[in-house]
Design a protein around this motif. Structure first.
Motif, short mmCIF file in Angstrom:
data_model
loop_
_atom_site.label_atom_id
_atom_site.label_comp_id
_atom_site.label_asym_id
_atom_site.label_seq_id
_atom_site.Cartn_x
_atom_site.Cartn_y
_atom_site.Cartn_z
N VAL A 287 6.72 -2.72 23.02
CA VAL A 287 6.03 -4.66 23.88
C VAL A 287 7.45 -4.37 24.54
N SER A 288 8.48 -4.20 24.49
CA SER A 288 9.51 -4.47 24.96
C SER A 288 9.37 -3.28 26.52
N LYS A 289 9.68 -1.82 26.52
CA LYS A 289 9.29 -0.70 26.85
C LYS A 289 8.28 -1.44 28.12
N HIS A 290 6.62 -1.75 27.72
CA HIS A 290 5.33 -2.12 28.01
C HIS A 290 5.95 -3.00 29.48
N VAL A 291 7.37 -4.40 28.93
CA VAL A 291 6.84 -5.55 29.36
C VAL A 291 8.51 -4.74 31.01
N ALA A 292 9.52 -4.19 30.30
CA ALA A 292 10.58 -3.64 31.27
C ALA A 292 9.61 -2.76 32.05
N ASN A 293 8.29 -1.47 31.40
CA ASN A 293 7.49 -0.74 32.67
C ASN A 293 6.83 -1.74 34.20
#
Length: 232
Positions: free
Chosen positions: A192-198
């Motif tokens: 989820v953190s990676k998706h938010v960063a993207n």
């Protein structure tokens, strides 16, 4: 009709405060405190036990003694002491610096946050809907405030997001935390953190910009016209 809420009101206008208290009481809510200035708000909060904290604090941005951002500052101090307290601030006009400060703090809090112009209170249904969202842990931003913040943003469009990133952003717009999103989409917190960063990257929101989460949500709501239908 939402479940009854315990609500504290902080506003230096007796007429406005009493009128709002009457409205809320008639709708089944409990107004547990009425406070006329920032000093009273702080003193009241200092005496709260854990079981006494209300569901929502509604506070005017401008209050005595300074009649600048005293109410906003005091409200954020109270939330710092009682992190679970939902805060809905009201203002006579759009003040970008006040909105930025409140929304930056909202990024760090799991409790609900709202910023409305006082004119919205005249639309009772709209106001009560906003109150319900904030009490439930979500975020409400006055359309005029949102428009002002969006005019300052230079991000790209949400059409650049992947289907999964769009799902994540839609849940963000519904007030979900990263942990909530991970549970709902059956993803790891790291994913989820990676998706938010993207999402931030694709929308052109750099780490130097304040309130990236809020700005991403505003982009989404503006360009899609609202939340997605979960049944679609």
């Amino acid at each position: 009709m939402t479940a009854p809420l315990r609500i504290a009101l902080a506003d230096d206008s007796v007429l406005f405060r009493e009128g709002l208290a009457g409205l809320l009481t008639r709708r089944g809510h409990e107004v547990c405190a009425q406070l006329a200035d920032a000093a009273q708000l702080r003193a009241w909060a200092a005496g709260l036990g854990a079981a006494d904290v209300p569901d929502v604090l509604i506070a005017d941005v401008r209050m005595p003694p300074g009649m600048r951002d005293d109410g906003l500052v005091a409200a954020l101090e109270v939330r710092g002491t009682h992190p679970g307290l939902a805060v809905l601030v009201l203002s006579q006009y759009v003040a970008v610096t006040h909105a930025d400060r409140l929304l930056a703090e909202a990024d760090r809090s799991a409790a609900g946050t709202g910023y409305l112009l006082k004119d919205r209170v005249s639309d009772v249904r709209e106001f009560l809907d906003a109150l319900s969202v904030v009490a439930g842990g979500g975020m409400v931003i006055d359309p005029e405030v949102a428009a002002t913040l969006l005019r300052r943003s230079r991000g790209a469009g949400v059409e650049r997001l992947s289907p999964r990133e769009t799902e994540v952003l839609d849940l963000m717009a519904r007030g979900r935390s990263n942990a909530d999103i991970a549970a709902e989409l059956v993803l790891s917190p790291a994913a989820v953190s990676k998706h938010v960063a993207n999402i931030f990257l694709r929308l052109g929101l750099s780490p130097e910009q304040d309130n990236r989460r809020v700005r991403a949500i505003l982009h989404y709501l503006r360009e899609t016209g609202g939340l997605r239908d979960p049944e679609a």
